[in-house]
Scaffold this active site. Structure first.
Site, PDB file in Angstrom:
ATOM      1  N   PHE A  11      16.934 -45.816  15.533  1.00  0.00           N
ATOM      2  CA  PHE A  11      17.376 -45.671  16.933  1.00  0.00           C
ATOM      3  C   PHE A  11      16.199 -45.514  18.145  1.00  0.00           C
ATOM      4  CE2 PHE A  11      21.338 -44.604  15.226  1.00  0.00           C
ATOM      5  CZ  PHE A  11      22.335 -45.058  15.818  1.00  0.00           C
ATOM      6  N   ASP A  12      16.171 -46.346  18.938  1.00  0.00           N
ATOM      7  CA  ASP A  12      15.241 -46.136  20.065  1.00  0.00           C
ATOM      8  C   ASP A  12      15.947 -44.847  20.704  1.00  0.00           C
ATOM      9  OD1 ASP A  12      13.363 -46.566  22.702  1.00  0.00           O
ATOM     10  OD2 ASP A  12      15.322 -47.252  23.458  1.00  0.00           O
ATOM     11  N   VAL A  13      15.301 -44.189  21.668  1.00  0.00           N
ATOM     12  CA  VAL A  13      15.968 -43.119  22.390  1.00  0.00           C
ATOM     13  C   VAL A  13      16.186 -43.208  23.848  1.00  0.00           C
ATOM     14  CG1 VAL A  13      15.309 -40.697  23.185  1.00  0.00           C
ATOM     15  CG2 VAL A  13      14.743 -41.349  20.748  1.00  0.00           C
ATOM     16  N   ASP A  14      15.134 -43.637  24.727  1.00  0.00           N
ATOM     17  CA  ASP A  14      15.213 -43.649  25.880  1.00  0.00           C
ATOM     18  C   ASP A  14      16.186 -44.839  26.421  1.00  0.00           C
ATOM     19  OD1 ASP A  14      13.902 -41.645  26.790  1.00  0.00           O
ATOM     20  OD2 ASP A  14      11.888 -42.749  26.704  1.00  0.00           O
TER      21      ASP A  14
END
Length: 218
Positions: A11-14
């Site tokens: 997963f990307d976060v932002d």
């Protein structure tokens, strides 16, 4: 019995797990002003996601100046910007569903690991992840592709079916570079026009749709 499509998800976060734009944009404005640049004429939303050095490099070619901006940004973000985050609707139930089904969960973010880890703890998300993968503070692991490769090198992921989930072009490009499929989330900071050229396997409108796809729920 659930037959999942993927063994692990990065997963990307932002813009994917956390709505962090208020803190990022405020810190960007502060950084540019500290460098004598009026941010009013800059589309700062373009910098929601990409590595800092690349973003600041659009304005200064001198490496020392770019590094100075990175330092200013990170100091300010640690003082103030990192506290202006909130988890997107549906993220926690999605992660709980995936974890319960045995899917391994990882982050692959352009934020330095030392920055993103306390944010994930503060937001109550850190415990869902098998490993928190982020950039280095120097330039050794500074792009989304480099972060993804670092995470994908982990022994338990060798031979696994892995999916990348993100909201921006960098996430899609990183997945393409690493030879893994990607889902683009449409509730984040990117757009269909931005991600469509990378042919994501799904453009997820919300977290439930994303979880249903990963868990192979029709």
């Amino acid at each position: 019995m659930i037959v999942v499509r993927y063994d692990a998800v990065l997963f990307d976060v932002d813009g994917t797990l956390i709505h962090s734009s208020p803190g990022i944009l405020a810190t960007m404005e502060y950084t540019f002003r500290q460098m004598g640049i009026d941010p009013a004429g800059i589309d700062l939303t373009r910098y929601l996601g990409p590595p800092l050095r690349r973003s600041f490099g659009e304005h200064f070619s001198d490496e020392a100046t770019v590094e100075k901006m990175v330092r200013i940004y990170r100091e300010r973000y640690e003082q103030d910007g990192c506290n202006r985050c909130q988890v997107f609707d549906g993220v926690r139930p999605m992660l709980e569903r995936l974890k319960a089904a045995g899917v391994r969960l990882y982050t692959a973010t352009s934020k330095p690991t030392v920055v993103v880890t306390p944010i994930l703890h503060e937001q109550g998300l850190a415990g869902y992840f098998d490993f928190i993968g982020g950039a280095s503070e120097d330039k050794s692991v500074d792009t989304k592709t480099a972060v993804m490769r670092m995470v994908l090198d982990r022994p338990e992921l060798q031979g696994a079916r892995v999916l990348m989930v993100g909201d921006r072009k960098d996430d899609m490009q990183g997945a393409a570079d690493c030879g893994v499929p990607a889902v683009a989330v449409m509730y984040g900071y990117g757009s269909e026009q931005e991600v469509a050229p990378f042919a994501p396997v799904l453009m997820a409108q919300n977290c439930q749709q994303l979880a249903d796809y990963i868990l192979n729920v029709e």
